[in-house]
Design an enzyme around this catalytic site. Structure first.
Site, PDB file in Angstrom:
ATOM      1  N   LYS A 153       1.669   6.326 -10.907  1.00  0.00           N
ATOM      2  CA  LYS A 153       0.933   5.102 -10.557  1.00  0.00           C
ATOM      3  C   LYS A 153       0.803   4.187 -11.792  1.00  0.00           C
ATOM      4  O   LYS A 153       0.850   2.960 -11.660  1.00  0.00           O
ATOM      5  CB  LYS A 153      -0.441   5.441  -9.985  1.00  0.00           C
ATOM      6  N   ASP A 161      -7.543   4.885  -9.377  1.00  0.00           N
ATOM      7  CA  ASP A 161      -8.437   5.253 -10.485  1.00  0.00           C
ATOM      8  C   ASP A 161      -7.828   6.344 -11.371  1.00  0.00           C
ATOM      9  O   ASP A 161      -8.190   6.466 -12.542  1.00  0.00           O
ATOM     10  CB  ASP A 161      -9.800   5.718  -9.925  1.00  0.00           C
ATOM     11  N   TYR A 199       1.065  12.545 -10.759  1.00  0.00           N
ATOM     12  CA  TYR A 199       0.765  11.468  -9.816  1.00  0.00           C
ATOM     13  C   TYR A 199       0.197  10.249 -10.563  1.00  0.00           C
ATOM     14  O   TYR A 199       0.633   9.116 -10.353  1.00  0.00           O
ATOM     15  CB  TYR A 199      -0.215  11.962  -8.745  1.00  0.00           C
ATOM     16  N   THR A 251       0.822  -1.218   0.000  1.00  0.00           N
ATOM     17  CA  THR A 251       0.000   0.000   0.000  1.00  0.00           C
ATOM     18  C   THR A 251       0.857   1.269   0.000  1.00  0.00           C
ATOM     19  O   THR A 251       0.349   2.340  -0.295  1.00  0.00           O
ATOM     20  CB  THR A 251      -0.949   0.083   1.232  1.00  0.00           C
TER      21      THR A 251
HETATM   22  N1  LIG Z   1      -6.293   7.494  -0.166  1.00  0.00           N
HETATM   23  C1  LIG Z   1      -7.018   7.440  -1.258  1.00  0.00           C
HETATM   24  O1  LIG Z   1      -8.079   8.091  -1.336  1.00  0.00           O
HETATM   25  C2  LIG Z   1      -6.577   6.583  -2.426  1.00  0.00           C
HETATM   26  C3  LIG Z   1      -7.247   6.660  -3.667  1.00  0.00           C
HETATM   27  C4  LIG Z   1      -6.857   5.798  -4.717  1.00  0.00           C
HETATM   28  C5  LIG Z   1      -5.798   4.918  -4.518  1.00  0.00           C
HETATM   29  N2  LIG Z   1      -5.171   4.876  -3.311  1.00  0.00           N
HETATM   30  C6  LIG Z   1      -4.035   3.941  -3.141  1.00  0.00           C
HETATM   31  O2  LIG Z   1      -4.180   3.223  -1.935  1.00  0.00           O
HETATM   32  C7  LIG Z   1      -2.912   3.006  -1.339  1.00  0.00           C
HETATM   33  C8  LIG Z   1      -2.962   3.373   0.157  1.00  0.00           C
HETATM   34  O3  LIG Z   1      -3.363   4.727   0.305  1.00  0.00           O
HETATM   35  P1  LIG Z   1      -3.445   5.400   1.760  1.00  0.00           P
HETATM   36  O4  LIG Z   1      -4.357   6.569   1.643  1.00  0.00           O
HETATM   37  O5  LIG Z   1      -3.705   4.357   2.773  1.00  0.00           O
HETATM   38  O6  LIG Z   1      -1.960   5.954   1.966  1.00  0.00           O
HETATM   39  P2  LIG Z   1      -1.373   6.865   3.156  1.00  0.00           P
HETATM   40  O7  LIG Z   1      -2.309   6.935   4.292  1.00  0.00           O
HETATM   41  O8  LIG Z   1      -0.873   8.148   2.560  1.00  0.00           O
HETATM   42  O9  LIG Z   1      -0.120   5.994   3.589  1.00  0.00           O
HETATM   43  C9  LIG Z   1       0.967   5.856   2.729  1.00  0.00           C
HETATM   44  C10 LIG Z   1       2.040   5.057   3.441  1.00  0.00           C
HETATM   45  O10 LIG Z   1       3.195   5.001   2.591  1.00  0.00           O
HETATM   46  C11 LIG Z   1       4.333   5.005   3.433  1.00  0.00           C
HETATM   47  N3  LIG Z   1       5.505   5.491   2.708  1.00  0.00           N
HETATM   48  C12 LIG Z   1       5.686   6.689   2.106  1.00  0.00           C
HETATM   49  N4  LIG Z   1       6.934   6.770   1.602  1.00  0.00           N
HETATM   50  C13 LIG Z   1       7.545   5.595   1.882  1.00  0.00           C
HETATM   51  C14 LIG Z   1       8.831   5.058   1.643  1.00  0.00           C
HETATM   52  N5  LIG Z   1       9.792   5.758   0.986  1.00  0.00           N
HETATM   53  N6  LIG Z   1       9.126   3.807   2.098  1.00  0.00           N
HETATM   54  C15 LIG Z   1       8.178   3.093   2.770  1.00  0.00           C
HETATM   55  N7  LIG Z   1       6.951   3.533   3.032  1.00  0.00           N
HETATM   56  C16 LIG Z   1       6.635   4.768   2.598  1.00  0.00           C
HETATM   57  C17 LIG Z   1       3.978   5.928   4.593  1.00  0.00           C
HETATM   58  O11 LIG Z   1       4.739   5.520   5.718  1.00  0.00           O
HETATM   59  P3  LIG Z   1       4.949   6.463   7.041  1.00  0.00           P
HETATM   60  O12 LIG Z   1       3.568   6.907   7.431  1.00  0.00           O
HETATM   61  O13 LIG Z   1       5.573   5.586   8.061  1.00  0.00           O
HETATM   62  O14 LIG Z   1       5.811   7.573   6.615  1.00  0.00           O
HETATM   63  C18 LIG Z   1       2.476   5.658   4.769  1.00  0.00           C
HETATM   64  O15 LIG Z   1       2.238   4.726   5.788  1.00  0.00           O
HETATM   65  C19 LIG Z   1      -1.897   3.792  -2.179  1.00  0.00           C
HETATM   66  O16 LIG Z   1      -1.183   2.904  -3.003  1.00  0.00           O
HETATM   67  C20 LIG Z   1      -2.739   4.725  -3.022  1.00  0.00           C
HETATM   68  O17 LIG Z   1      -2.191   4.988  -4.285  1.00  0.00           O
HETATM   69  C21 LIG Z   1      -5.515   5.690  -2.264  1.00  0.00           C
END
Ligand SMILES: NC(=O)c1ccc[n+]([C@@H]2O[C@H](COP(=O)([O-])OP(=O)(O)OC[C@H]3O[C@@H](n4cnc5c(N)ncnc54)[C@H](OP(=O)(O)O)[C@@H]3O)[C@@H](O)[C@H]2O)c1
Length: 266
Positions: free
Chosen positions: A133, A107, A129, A73
């Site tokens: 992806k 998406d 972005y 993730t």
């Molecule tokens: N959020 C949405 O609405 C949304 C929409 C469409 C798709 N997605 C996809 O769903 C997935 C999860 O989204 P989310 O909202 O849960 O993400 P999030 O809350 O922003 O969390 C992202 C995580 O990535 C980690 N991270 C960032 N840089 C890193 C690095 N260099 N090495 C290791 N870890 C790293 C962060 O770790 P730390 O916190 O420890 O720094 C954080 O825990 C993503 O792949 C995203 O593209 C999300």
């Protein structure tokens, strides 16, 4: 007991997976990068935690060593997004060769000119972005052909307010012509924990059942229509990236409820 690695275990989706994994029979390992798991959140004891900067392939190898399944993730939006999303995802895909891998995508790999995108539709992102992806998807499929590449939409509805809830509380302008398929984070986590047990190479869409504008979504999340303004998308935003998730509906027990159903229950 099989061992599951969740990268980005302190993220919004990652947290939900870490909390639910043990009840689904997984021995969970999780990575954090800048934010360690906090006490009192139910996270610390739910997983074996490792710090990893997944931009480095050695860190990915160390994180993956000894696990059976990986849900990736971790990602970034904004500064450093190419390194984390593309190079980090490639490192994880390479380290996870021979293991079950579920890679999280978005998406916004689509250009948004049509909406109701299906798995076989070709990515054509309109911003940096989305390009990161889409390139991550391409590399993951090349390096790990058995991986499932899950495209999802706006994630909301967790135990703690997430980015969407904060935006609805604090934002002032919302797009009326940007359409998404928001998904409740618990539904998404349960679906992913089902997906890891299946052989599903290639793309899979996991969006919520209702398609709605960012404006309507903000109002559903509690934004006051008297306080917020309607806005229109600009060229660097894909207008309608709603997802057709009917393949997942046919394959999975977990129902990905629509935002109207979830939020009217509150
Ligand atoms: N959020 C949405 O609405 C949304 C929409 C469409 C798709 N997605 C996809 O769903 C997935 C999860 O989204 P989310 O909202 O849960 O993400 P999030 O809350 O922003 O969390 C992202 C995580 O990535 C980690 N991270 C960032 N840089 C890193 C690095 N260099 N090495 C290791 N870890 C790293 C962060 O770790 P730390 O916190 O420890 O720094 C954080 O825990 C993503 O792949 C995203 O593209 C999300």
């Amino acid at each position: 007991m099989q061992r599951l690695l969740i990268t980005g275990g302190c993220g919004y989706l990652g947290r939900e997976l870490v909390r639910r994994g043990p009840a689904r029979g997984w021995d969970v390992r999780a990575t954090w990068f800048e934010r360690p798991p906090q006490g009192g959140t139910g996270l610390q004891d739910a997983a074996d935690w490792v710090q990893a900067d997944l931009r480095h392939v050695e860190a990915a190898w160390r994180a993956v060593a000894g696990v059976d399944v990986v849900i990736h993730t971790a990602y970034r939006q904004g500064a450093g997004e190419w390194e984390v999303n593309v190079e980090g995802s490639a490192a994880v895909a390479e380290a996870a060769r021979g293991l079950r891998l579920v890679h999280l995508s978005s998406d916004v790999v689509f250009d948004g000119t049509r909406g109701r995108y299906r798995e076989e539709d070709a990515p054509d992102p309109v911003n940096a972005y989305g390009r990161s992806k889409a390139e991550a998807e391409r590399l993951v499929a090349e390096l790990h052909p058995d991986a499932t590449i899950v495209r999802t939409s706006l994630i909301y509805g967790g135990a703690e307010p997430g980015p969407q809830e904060r935006l609805a509380a604090e934002g002032t302008r919302f797009f009326v012509d940007e359409i998404r398929s928001p998904v409740q984070v618990g539904d998404l986590a349960e679906a992913l924990l089902e997906v890891v047990a299946l052989e599903l190479p290639g793309a899979l869409h996991l969006g919520g059942a209702d398609d709605l504008s960012r404006y309507d979504f903000a109002v559903l999340l509690g934004a006051d229509p008297e306080r917020i303004e309607q806005a229109h998308t600009t060229a660097d935003r894909a207008p309608d990236v709603s997802l057709d998730s009917s393949r997942a509906a046919a394959l999975l027990q977990t129902r990905l409820r629509g935002a109207y159903e979830v939020l009217s229950e509150r």
